[in-house]
Design an enzyme around this catalytic site. Sequence first.
Site, mmCIF file in Angstrom:
data_model
loop_
_atom_site.group_PDB
_atom_site.id
_atom_site.type_symbol
_atom_site.label_atom_id
_atom_site.label_comp_id
_atom_site.label_asym_id
_atom_site.label_seq_id
_atom_site.Cartn_x
_atom_site.Cartn_y
_atom_site.Cartn_z
ATOM 1 N N LYS A 43 0.829 -1.191 0.000
ATOM 2 C CA LYS A 43 0.000 0.000 0.000
ATOM 3 C C LYS A 43 0.873 1.255 0.000
ATOM 4 C CE LYS A 43 -3.125 -2.443 3.094
ATOM 5 N NZ LYS A 43 -3.293 -2.702 4.531
ATOM 6 N N GLY A 44 2.166 1.070 0.260
ATOM 7 C CA GLY A 44 3.055 2.204 0.524
ATOM 8 C C GLY A 44 3.183 3.208 -0.597
ATOM 9 N N GLU A 98 6.834 2.323 -6.654
ATOM 10 C CA GLU A 98 7.208 1.728 -5.364
ATOM 11 C C GLU A 98 7.490 2.852 -4.363
ATOM 12 O OE1 GLU A 98 7.162 -0.347 -3.216
ATOM 13 O OE2 GLU A 98 8.716 -1.880 -3.386
ATOM 14 N N ASP A 99 7.316 2.563 -3.070
ATOM 15 C CA ASP A 99 7.592 3.591 -2.063
ATOM 16 C C ASP A 99 9.084 3.711 -1.773
ATOM 17 O OD1 ASP A 99 7.690 1.102 -0.803
ATOM 18 O OD2 ASP A 99 6.427 1.666 0.881
ATOM 19 N N ASP A 102 14.875 -1.049 -0.851
ATOM 20 C CA ASP A 102 15.767 -1.298 0.282
ATOM 21 C C ASP A 102 16.781 -2.362 -0.161
ATOM 22 O OD1 ASP A 102 16.507 -1.013 3.018
ATOM 23 O OD2 ASP A 102 15.279 -2.723 3.575
ATOM 24 N N LYS A 130 17.223 3.458 -0.710
ATOM 25 C CA LYS A 130 18.276 3.269 0.312
ATOM 26 C C LYS A 130 19.370 2.429 -0.331
ATOM 27 C CE LYS A 130 15.586 2.877 4.619
ATOM 28 N NZ LYS A 130 15.111 1.866 5.589
ATOM 29 N N PHE A 151 15.034 4.264 9.392
ATOM 30 C CA PHE A 151 13.683 3.760 9.187
ATOM 31 C C PHE A 151 12.758 4.969 9.082
ATOM 32 C CE2 PHE A 151 9.552 2.003 9.803
ATOM 33 C CZ PHE A 151 9.632 0.861 9.025
ATOM 34 N N ASP A 158 4.729 3.169 6.019
ATOM 35 C CA ASP A 158 4.153 2.874 7.329
ATOM 36 C C ASP A 158 5.145 2.246 8.285
ATOM 37 O OD1 ASP A 158 4.289 0.283 5.976
ATOM 38 O OD2 ASP A 158 3.049 -0.448 7.634
ATOM 39 N N ARG A 164 1.140 6.470 7.546
ATOM 40 C CA ARG A 164 1.084 6.652 6.085
ATOM 41 C C ARG A 164 0.579 8.048 5.717
ATOM 42 N NH1 ARG A 164 1.744 1.547 3.815
ATOM 43 N NH2 ARG A 164 0.763 -0.200 4.896
HETATM 44 P P1 IMP Z 1 13.180 -4.674 -0.225
HETATM 45 O O1 IMP Z 1 12.617 -5.901 -0.850
HETATM 46 O O2 IMP Z 1 14.154 -5.030 0.871
HETATM 47 O O3 IMP Z 1 13.775 -3.689 -1.194
HETATM 48 O O4 IMP Z 1 11.999 -3.994 0.594
HETATM 49 C C1 IMP Z 1 11.250 -2.938 0.176
HETATM 50 C C2 IMP Z 1 10.059 -2.801 1.111
HETATM 51 O O5 IMP Z 1 10.474 -2.766 2.473
HETATM 52 C C3 IMP Z 1 9.363 -1.484 0.875
HETATM 53 O O6 IMP Z 1 8.360 -1.584 -0.114
HETATM 54 C C4 IMP Z 1 8.787 -1.173 2.248
HETATM 55 O O7 IMP Z 1 7.537 -1.786 2.397
HETATM 56 C C5 IMP Z 1 9.739 -1.811 3.228
HETATM 57 N N1 IMP Z 1 10.678 -0.817 3.813
HETATM 58 C C6 IMP Z 1 12.018 -0.782 3.665
HETATM 59 N N2 IMP Z 1 12.557 0.255 4.335
HETATM 60 C C7 IMP Z 1 11.530 0.915 4.915
HETATM 61 C C8 IMP Z 1 11.440 2.106 5.754
HETATM 62 O O8 IMP Z 1 12.436 2.789 6.089
HETATM 63 N N3 IMP Z 1 10.195 2.457 6.144
HETATM 64 C C9 IMP Z 1 9.068 1.771 5.812
HETATM 65 N N4 IMP Z 1 9.111 0.659 5.041
HETATM 66 C C10 IMP Z 1 10.326 0.230 4.589
#
Ligand code: IMP
Length: 178
Positions: A43-44, A98-99, A102, A130, A151, A158, A164
């Site tokens: 939902k982000g 995408e939000d 990471d 990030k 974070f 969220d 959010r």
């Molecule tokens: P990845 O698969 O590790 O790249 O994860 C991405 C997902 O992790 C994002 O879509 C977010 O839902 C969550 N996420 C990663 N870092 C944060 C943060 O700092 N705040 C909130 N959600 C995060």
Amino acid sequence: MLKDDIANILVDEQQILTRCREIARIIDENYQGKQPIMVALLKGSVVFLAELLKNIELAIEVDFLDVSSYEGTESTGEINIRKDLDRSIRNKEIIIVEDIVDTGRTLNAVKKYLYDKGAASVEVATLLDKKSRRVIEIEAEYVGFDIPDYFVVGFGLDFNQKYRNLPYIGVLKEELYK
Ligand code: IMP
């Protein structure tokens, strides 16, 4: 109040709105004469999606995908589909919205999923990146802001489904999640 849980504001509302307009302009230029589908990951990404939509002038379509990483240890890069796309994307040009990127695992798995469904091309627009946390080599074509490894919440992002609706990107006070 939600804002009492924020240690500091990393990206303020005006910076985000300005950057969204810039990204929308670049997408308009890159997809001239085309009709891409924006696939927003729930939902982000919804607040970022809305801000892009308000500024894009192309005849785009929107669809939503809700995925979760497999439970257990840190995500393996495999995903469960909680809500699938409504329509076929065969031979379509896709922009994932995408939000935050990471480790890159979610995005990598979603990109593969969309190509398996017959997408002609898949690009990525992310509000936040990030880069220092990346485990899988994957780059987004459109990045709002590169941020350090904090974070963060707000503008769609969220913590336990909350925060959010903050209109900026804020660093959550550590004592709330440590
Ligand atoms: P990845 O698969 O590790 O790249 O994860 C991405 C997902 O992790 C994002 O879509 C977010 O839902 C969550 N996420 C990663 N870092 C944060 C943060 O700092 N705040 C909130 N959600 C995060």
